[in-house]
Design an enzyme around this catalytic site. Structure first.
Site, PDB file in Angstrom:
ATOM      1  N   TRP A   1       0.803  -1.229   0.000  1.00 33.77           N
ATOM      2  CA  TRP A   1       0.000   0.000   0.000  1.00 33.77           C
ATOM      3  C   TRP A   1       0.836   1.280   0.000  1.00 33.77           C
ATOM      4  O   TRP A   1       0.394   2.317   0.475  1.00 33.77           O
ATOM      5  CB  TRP A   1      -0.981   0.022   1.186  1.00 33.77           C
ATOM      6  CG  TRP A   1      -1.757  -1.240   1.305  1.00 33.77           C
ATOM      7  CD1 TRP A   1      -2.786  -1.652   0.509  1.00 33.77           C
ATOM      8  CD2 TRP A   1      -1.554  -2.292   2.259  1.00 33.77           C
ATOM      9  NE1 TRP A   1      -3.232  -2.881   0.912  1.00 33.77           N
ATOM     10  CE2 TRP A   1      -2.501  -3.298   1.990  1.00 33.77           C
ATOM     11  CE3 TRP A   1      -0.680  -2.480   3.325  1.00 33.77           C
ATOM     12  CZ2 TRP A   1      -2.594  -4.469   2.737  1.00 33.77           C
ATOM     13  CZ3 TRP A   1      -0.769  -3.640   4.065  1.00 33.77           C
ATOM     14  CH2 TRP A   1      -1.712  -4.617   3.776  1.00 33.77           C
ATOM     15  N   HIS A   2       2.009   1.214  -0.566  1.00 34.71           N
ATOM     16  CA  HIS A   2       2.870   2.399  -0.616  1.00 34.71           C
ATOM     17  C   HIS A   2       2.916   2.980  -2.029  1.00 34.71           C
ATOM     18  O   HIS A   2       3.933   3.514  -2.454  1.00 34.71           O
ATOM     19  CB  HIS A   2       4.286   2.056  -0.139  1.00 34.71           C
ATOM     20  CG  HIS A   2       4.339   1.646   1.303  1.00 34.71           C
ATOM     21  ND1 HIS A   2       5.473   1.111   1.877  1.00 34.71           N
ATOM     22  CD2 HIS A   2       3.414   1.688   2.281  1.00 34.71           C
ATOM     23  CE1 HIS A   2       5.219   0.830   3.146  1.00 34.71           C
ATOM     24  NE2 HIS A   2       3.977   1.180   3.412  1.00 34.71           N
TER      25      HIS A   2
END
Length: 583
Positions: free
Chosen positions: A519-520
């Protein structure tokens, strides 16, 4: 497999979600008198600044600007306060998965999506943004990153400190995380740097946004700094379009002067910035939301906008380009001993561009447990294994079967690569701002990224085999068996090779077959492509983008600290310019 089933299986792997985590909340939620549902908004209103997105950057930005101007913050989700799934560490997986089962705007904190590559992911939909749904790790960017971004070091440090007073804490280091930390040092991820927020090569203990009671603190807490009389926050406010002045003096360079947003009941509202060159609209809607909103407002690739029936304001082909996600690969390790619930606390920052992290928990969802024995059955079908490996896998299979109806103590060790180099693009699917856009990340397109993944997995294998970690692994479980288990879990929808057998072959293929998100993701409105060094959008006035969409690489091991810092940093700079202009 249905999307929902895939969603639940994937995120329970990260989340370690089954343990009821006993917590004593000694702190009350902030009483934000300025925060209301958007149904309370007037049909027309005026402000000095309108910020679109109350996420990791937007909350600190709004709080800072409120010290010298009247600010409106529009958030498409609700508040994180009083929601145990958000606030408790044990709710991490449910926060990203189960809470979204009905995809209801009023109840879900994250919106699931699947990239065109086939990787399941999520985008935050809650005040506080990603900080309200993530694993909580807090770590600053490196000095090199700060210098390359062109930020002023002293103001960066002041801004980090401002954030840390509200949301950052030293984590407890219990047995599993301590064994993982010691394993990293034992296998050569050195030196050991102890507890620090700084990004330093070697092994360290980072910060966390979970306090000593296990309660999550989010970027929404930064609104405690806000001046109440000059701040308005509307929740469940979905911005549909940015309005521009295009006549007279603005015929050559359109000026952003208002937004159209709808509340949870579909009511339409307009908010305008007051007259004055210093007043602005700032988009902080995240790596997916910011380029999406620019396109919906007529700023983007001309051909694509015309195809979607959107009137072109500015032909800007770089909007939506440079979309990048840090690929994550992991190994689940069953433990003969109970493990504490933990998310990310220790991290190994290697010298070859890979970050090694770990999480642990008491049980995993039955869907995962039931899928593991089948993986070992497949593993036992290999004809060319030596006798010792066959014996190990037989014992592993028996062990997994015995756990199918019980509890599985386990930990997860993962790696993500620095950067990365591979990138893709974002396009609109529909003209509805509530719909997900189409996004392609091109995981491992660049060979260097794949090589880093292999080295990261090699390091994980060494940690699993280390003496320091021995109390949390079964000696009879072979590494090949553990990797084969991961290959047979439905972690993504990525296409498999035609000759796929469901068994481990090489680490290169393992990286490709088990790639997940951490989720970066970032990009889409990058500095120098879509915005200038002051984050002003090219070829229009009165409009900036300040969030992770402007980044070329994920800062440090985990980006939330730096994105929160950026909101404060740019808020300070904007106010300084405002004061200078008034003299």
């Amino acid at each position: 497999m249905m999307d929902l089933e895939l969603w639940k299986i994937t995120f329970t792997l990260y989340g370690v979600i089954s343990l009821l985590y006993s917590t004593c909340y000694c702190e009350k939620a902030p009483n934000y008198s300025f925060m209301k549902p958007a149904t309370f908004a007037p049909q027309v209103s005026y402000f000095d600044y309108i910020i679109i997105g109350g996420g990791t950057a937007g909350c600190g930005l709004a709080a800072t600007l409120s010290k010298g101007a009247r600010v409106l913050l529009l958030e498409r989700g609700g508040a994180p306060y009083g929601n145990k799934i958000v606030e408790q560490m044990s709710g991490f997986g449910a926060n990203l998965g189960d809470s979204n089962s009905d995809n209801n705007l009023a109840t879900s904190t994250a919106q699931p999506f699947v990239s065109e590559d086939g990787v399941v992911s999520a985008r935050a939909r809650v005040l506080g943004g990603g900080s309200a749904v993530n694993a909580g790790f807090y770590s600053r960017a490196s000095p090199d990153y700060v210098a390359k971004a062109g930020w002023a070091g002293s103001l960066v440090n002041e801004s980090y400190a401002w954030v840390e007073k509200k949301v950052a804490f030293k984590p407890p280091m219990l047995e599993f995380q301590s064994a993982f930390r010691d394993g990293l040092v034992e296998v050569g991820v050195k030196p050991y740097n102890g507890f620090t927020y700084d990004h330093i090569e070697g092994t360290k203990i980072g910060g966390t946004i979970f306090d000593h009671n296990g309660k999550r603190h989010t970027a929404a807490d930064l609104l405690e700094y806000a001046t109440p009389d000059s701040t308005v926050v509307y929740l469940f406010a979905t911005v549909h379009k940015i309005m521009f002045q295009t006549k007279g003096q603005y015929s050559k360079k359109p000026r952003a002067h208002g937004v159209i947003f709808r509340d949870s009941k579909g009511g339409k509202h307009k908010a305008y910035v007051k007259a004055g060159e210093m007043n602005e609209i700032i988009i902080s809607a995240g790596a997916l939301g910011s380029p999406q909103l620019l396109m919906l407002s007529g700023i983007g690739p001309k051909a694509h906008l015309k195809e979607k029936g959107i009137q072109v304001l500015v032909d800007q082909p770089m909007v939506g380009q440079g979309m990048t996600d840090n690929p994550m690969n992991a190994v689940m390790i069953p433990s003969p001993n109970p493990v504490e619930i933990s998310l990310i606390q220790a991290v190994g920052i290697t010298d070859f561009g890979t970050y090694i992290e770990a999480a642990s928990g008491t049980t995993f969802a039955n869907s995962i447990i039931h899928s593991i024995p089948a993986a070992y059955k497949t593993s036992n079908n290999l004809q060319d294994k030596d006798q010792k490996t066959q014996l190990y896998d037989q014992k592993a299979h028996e062990f997994m079967n015995s756990l199918a109806d019980g509890k599985l103590y386990a930990g997860l060790i993962l790696e993500k690569i620095k950067g990365p180099i591979s990138s893709g693009h974002l396009l609109l699917k529909t003209k509805n701002p509530s719909d997900n856009p189409s996004v392609t990340f091109n995981y491992f397109k660049e060979k260097k990224d794949l090589n880093r993944c292999v080295k990261g997995m090699e390091t994980i294998i060494k940690v699993i085999k280390s003496k320091s970690f021995s109390q949390f692994r079964f000696s009879e479980l072979s590494i090949e068996g553990l990797l084969t288990t991961m290959l047979n879990l439905p972690l993504n929808r990525c296409p498999k090779p035609a000759n796929d057998t469901g068994t481990f072959t090489t680490l290169e293929q393992f990286c490709k077959d088990t790639v997940m998100t951490i989720w970066h993701y970032h990009g889409g409105c990058q500095v120098g492509r879509v915005v200038d060094k002051d984050y002003k959008v090219f070829n229009v006035s009165g409009l900036r983008v300040i969030d992770g969409s402007t980044l070329y690489a994920s800062p440090g091991t985990n980006p939330q600290a730096t994105v929160m810092m950026l909101g404060r940093y740019m808020g300070r700079r904007i106010l300084q310019s405002r004061i200078a202009a008034s003299k």
